[in-house]
Design an enzyme around this catalytic site. Structure first.
Site, mmCIF file in Angstrom:
data_model
loop_
_atom_site.group_PDB
_atom_site.id
_atom_site.type_symbol
_atom_site.label_atom_id
_atom_site.label_comp_id
_atom_site.label_asym_id
_atom_site.label_seq_id
_atom_site.Cartn_x
_atom_site.Cartn_y
_atom_site.Cartn_z
ATOM 1 N N GLU A 263 -30.693 67.670 -89.460
ATOM 2 C CA GLU A 263 -29.315 68.014 -89.093
ATOM 3 C C GLU A 263 -28.346 66.876 -89.409
ATOM 4 O O GLU A 263 -27.261 67.104 -89.947
ATOM 5 C CB GLU A 263 -29.220 68.343 -87.590
ATOM 6 N N CYS B 63 -32.378 68.325 -81.276
ATOM 7 C CA CYS B 63 -32.542 67.368 -80.182
ATOM 8 C C CYS B 63 -31.157 66.973 -79.648
ATOM 9 O O CYS B 63 -30.126 67.382 -80.185
ATOM 10 C CB CYS B 63 -33.299 66.132 -80.678
ATOM 11 N N CYS C 114 -28.920 65.152 -82.280
ATOM 12 C CA CYS C 114 -28.359 66.071 -83.273
ATOM 13 C C CYS C 114 -27.313 66.987 -82.653
ATOM 14 O O CYS C 114 -26.296 67.283 -83.277
ATOM 15 C CB CYS C 114 -29.477 66.880 -83.933
ATOM 16 N N HIS D 96 -32.807 62.770 -89.076
ATOM 17 C CA HIS D 96 -33.200 64.148 -88.804
ATOM 18 C C HIS D 96 -32.478 65.055 -89.796
ATOM 19 O O HIS D 96 -31.400 64.709 -90.301
ATOM 20 C CB HIS D 96 -32.810 64.546 -87.384
#
Length: 149
Positions: free
Chosen positions: A48, A76, A79, A46
């Site tokens: 992040e 999410c 993260c 992801h």
């Protein structure tokens, strides 16, 4: 947030879910990236996570004290956990994710039971981030964006 939005647009062009992130310390951009789960064949890739990894290498420390993270969409749970572990000072994000966002569902970043809490600013350029996500998923449903395997 403009840099994060540029990264999200790059993700969309690559067929990735359009989320972008940038980590700054003061005026210095330490890292910027976008979702790459498909390209890297990595469910943890992801925006992040990728930005936290890059910045930790730049700083030479897993703790990113005094750093602010800009993300186009609410992080999410995975993260959010990484953001807490990295000791990010402030999270600034655009659009909420009512179905998968860590704040919307659980409030992880602000939970006083954890050993670190993160200041959160939400809604920055939210309409643009939301429109990018909606456009991407509309294209996915209509076949304009290649479906993932």
């Amino acid at each position: 947030m403009e840099i994060a939005l540029e990264e999200a647009e790059a993700a969309a062009r690559e067929g990735e879910v359009p989320v972008g992130a940038v980590l700054v310390r003061g005026e210095e951009v330490l890292a910027r990236d976008h979702n790459r789960t498909i390209a890297l064949c990595d469910p943890t890739a992801h925006a992040e996570i990728l930005v936290l990894r890059q910045a930790a290498r730049v700083v030479g420390n897993r703790r990113l004290l005094g750093c602010d993270l800009y993300v186009t969409v609410e992080p999410c749970v995975m993260c959010a956990g990484a953001i807490v572990q990295a000791r990010i000072r402030r999270l600034i994000f655009g659009a909420r994710d009512e179905k998968g966002g860590a704040l919307s569902l659980y409030g992880i970043l602000c939970d006083e039971k954890l050993n670190h809490t993160v200041e959160v600013v939400e809604g920055v350029k939210a309409s643009r981030a939301r429109a990018l996500m909606q456009s991407f998923f509309r294209g996915l449903r209509s076949g304009e964006v290649p479906k993932w395997s």
